[in-house]
Design an enzyme around this catalytic site. Structure first.
Site, PDB file in Angstrom:
ATOM      1  N   ASP A 133       0.845  -1.202   0.000  1.00  0.00           N
ATOM      2  CA  ASP A 133       0.000   0.000   0.000  1.00  0.00           C
ATOM      3  C   ASP A 133       0.884   1.257   0.000  1.00  0.00           C
ATOM      4  O   ASP A 133       0.371   2.380  -0.053  1.00  0.00           O
ATOM      5  CB  ASP A 133      -1.020  -0.005   1.147  1.00  0.00           C
ATOM      6  CG  ASP A 133      -0.381  -0.066   2.517  1.00  0.00           C
ATOM      7  OD1 ASP A 133       0.853  -0.175   2.610  1.00  0.00           O
ATOM      8  OD2 ASP A 133      -1.131   0.003   3.522  1.00  0.00           O
ATOM      9  N   SER A 134       2.213   1.061  -0.020  1.00  0.00           N
ATOM     10  CA  SER A 134       3.126   2.184  -0.273  1.00  0.00           C
ATOM     11  C   SER A 134       2.872   2.769  -1.668  1.00  0.00           C
ATOM     12  O   SER A 134       3.400   3.833  -1.996  1.00  0.00           O
ATOM     13  CB  SER A 134       4.588   1.732  -0.149  1.00  0.00           C
ATOM     14  OG  SER A 134       4.818   0.573  -0.932  1.00  0.00           O
ATOM     15  N   GLU A 194       9.595  -4.016  10.167  1.00  0.00           N
ATOM     16  CA  GLU A 194       9.969  -2.711   9.593  1.00  0.00           C
ATOM     17  C   GLU A 194      10.401  -1.734  10.694  1.00  0.00           C
ATOM     18  O   GLU A 194       9.734  -1.618  11.744  1.00  0.00           O
ATOM     19  CB  GLU A 194       8.771  -2.117   8.842  1.00  0.00           C
ATOM     20  CG  GLU A 194       9.084  -0.738   8.263  1.00  0.00           C
ATOM     21  CD  GLU A 194       8.045  -0.212   7.276  1.00  0.00           C
ATOM     22  OE1 GLU A 194       7.091  -0.947   6.976  1.00  0.00           O
ATOM     23  OE2 GLU A 194       8.221   0.934   6.821  1.00  0.00           O
ATOM     24  N   GLU A 201      -1.107  -5.478   8.716  1.00  0.00           N
ATOM     25  CA  GLU A 201      -0.267  -4.885   9.756  1.00  0.00           C
ATOM     26  C   GLU A 201      -0.863  -5.119  11.139  1.00  0.00           C
ATOM     27  O   GLU A 201      -2.083  -5.044  11.314  1.00  0.00           O
ATOM     28  CB  GLU A 201      -0.132  -3.366   9.518  1.00  0.00           C
ATOM     29  CG  GLU A 201       0.529  -3.030   8.192  1.00  0.00           C
ATOM     30  CD  GLU A 201       0.682  -1.523   7.972  1.00  0.00           C
ATOM     31  OE1 GLU A 201       0.355  -0.728   8.902  1.00  0.00           O
ATOM     32  OE2 GLU A 201       1.120  -1.146   6.874  1.00  0.00           O
ATOM     33  N   ASP A 243      -0.986  -6.155  -0.150  1.00  0.00           N
ATOM     34  CA  ASP A 243      -1.390  -5.547   1.123  1.00  0.00           C
ATOM     35  C   ASP A 243      -2.898  -5.394   1.235  1.00  0.00           C
ATOM     36  O   ASP A 243      -3.564  -4.956   0.282  1.00  0.00           O
ATOM     37  CB  ASP A 243      -0.772  -4.144   1.245  1.00  0.00           C
ATOM     38  CG  ASP A 243       0.529  -4.153   2.020  1.00  0.00           C
ATOM     39  OD1 ASP A 243       0.812  -5.144   2.727  1.00  0.00           O
ATOM     40  OD2 ASP A 243       1.274  -3.156   1.910  1.00  0.00           O
ATOM     41  N   LYS A 273      -1.000  -9.453   2.934  1.00  0.00           N
ATOM     42  CA  LYS A 273      -0.240  -8.971   4.096  1.00  0.00           C
ATOM     43  C   LYS A 273      -1.096  -7.997   4.881  1.00  0.00           C
ATOM     44  O   LYS A 273      -1.836  -7.201   4.280  1.00  0.00           O
ATOM     45  CB  LYS A 273       1.058  -8.299   3.642  1.00  0.00           C
ATOM     46  CG  LYS A 273       1.867  -7.711   4.805  1.00  0.00           C
ATOM     47  CD  LYS A 273       3.277  -7.308   4.404  1.00  0.00           C
ATOM     48  CE  LYS A 273       3.381  -5.965   3.730  1.00  0.00           C
ATOM     49  NZ  LYS A 273       2.891  -4.820   4.540  1.00  0.00           N
TER      50      LYS A 273
HETATM   51  O1  KIV Z   1       3.591  -1.080   1.638  1.00  0.00           O
HETATM   52  C1  KIV Z   1       4.753  -1.496   1.567  1.00  0.00           C
HETATM   53  O2  KIV Z   1       5.467  -1.290   0.598  1.00  0.00           O
HETATM   54  C2  KIV Z   1       5.259  -2.274   2.692  1.00  0.00           C
HETATM   55  C3  KIV Z   1       6.737  -2.496   2.757  1.00  0.00           C
HETATM   56  C4  KIV Z   1       7.421  -1.238   3.087  1.00  0.00           C
HETATM   57  C5  KIV Z   1       7.089  -3.595   3.672  1.00  0.00           C
HETATM   58  O3  KIV Z   1       4.514  -2.666   3.529  1.00  0.00           O
END
Ligand code: KIV
Length: 285
Positions: A45-46, A182, A115, A84, A113
């Site tokens: 989600d970056s 992280e 969090e 994510d 993934k």
């Molecule tokens: O969203 C993302 O790119 C991430 C990584 C920084 C691990 O969660």
């Protein structure tokens, strides 16, 4: 071409050659990542900050993630893809299942993934029970930026280290196939890595984790500003800026396109066209 890693194989890859993960958000980046031979592509989600220009990942929606993950899947059909779950899409087990199910079915992801630690355990257990592979994410969790008070290194005190360790153990017992760590001190990441049975993937967590992940733009030198932990392994920004500058100059000087980059017709055809429309000859070429 190597075989696409499965969640099962990932879980068993602890303690071998360090795993190489990279983020990607579109077809071209995914093609490059696959050609470079990375083990896992993370559609993070970056995307909210790297591609969409937001200052955090919070505005990213499930639709955004599905869109970007479908592009990545097309570009890298032979690489394991983790996607994510974005902000507020897994606050309870039912929502997590519905949203992760959509990601798995619409994007052909290999895992999702999310969090958080013990507070998201219900969600993790439900996904694993319904055969959706899950990657955990602890430490500096960007979706919690408001609670954390900024993008700060975590687990720097004895109590917060114990907390992180308990979260890592709980997620492992719940059946995650890997854990992203992280923004935590290297010694803490090394200790957690020894303590749990699934691979740890570090980002800003030292070099003793079972693998590393970097954001694509940081890795190839596209980001104008880099966090301390990120090392650019190429200078794509300079290469692109040089190319764009040369393009601008060439257009302004009329040296582009030259003869080699233009299409042509025969003199005969041109003369025929010319006399047809002007009833004169010869043509001015
Ligand atoms: O969203 C993302 O790119 C991430 C990584 C920084 C691990 O969660």
């Amino acid at each position: 071409m190597s075989e696409r890693m499965t969640a099962h194989a990932l879980k068993g890859a602890k303690g071998h050659t360090p795993l190489v993960w990279i983020t990607a958000y579109d077809y071209t980046q995914a093609q490059l990542a696959e050609e470079a031979g990375v083990d896992v592509i993370l559609v993070g989600d970056s995307v909210g900050t790297t591609v969409m220009g937001y200052t955090s990942t919070i505005p990213v929606t499930l639709d955004h993630m599905v869109y970007h993950a479908t592009l990545v899947r097309r570009g890298a059909p032979n690489t394991m893809m983790v996607v994510d779950l974005p902000f507020l899409t897994y606050t309870n087990a039912q929502d997590a299942l519905k949203h992760a199910g959509r990601i798995m079915q619409d994007t052909l992801a290999d895992a999702v993934k999310l969090e958080g630690g013990r507070r998201v355990l219900d969600a993790v257990e439900s996904l694993v029970r319904h055969d959706i592979p899950v990657v955990g994410h602890l430490g500096l969790t960007p979706q919690s930026v408001h609670r954390l008070g900024g993008y700060r290194v975590q687990a720097r005190t004895r109590d917060s280290i114990k907390d992180l360790l308990e979260d890592a153990r709980a997620l492992t017992n719940a059946g995650i196939c890997a854990l992203v760590l992280e923004g935590i001190p290297d010694r803490v990441a090394a200790f957690v890595t020894q303590e749990i049975s699934v691979p740890t993937i570090g980002i800003g967590a030292g070099n003793q984790t079972d693998g590393q992940v970097l954001v694509f733009h940081d890795c190839v030198g596209l980001s104008p500003h880099l966090p301390k932990f990120a090392k650019p392994f190429a200078d794509a920004r300079t290469a692109i800026l040089t190319g764009l500058g040369q393009y601008r100059e060439a257009v302004q000087a009329r040296t582009f396109p030259d003869d080699d980059h233009s299409y042509h017709i025969t003199d005969k055809e041109w003369q025929a066209f010319w006399s047809d429309i002007t009833h004169r000859s010869p043509s001015p070429s």
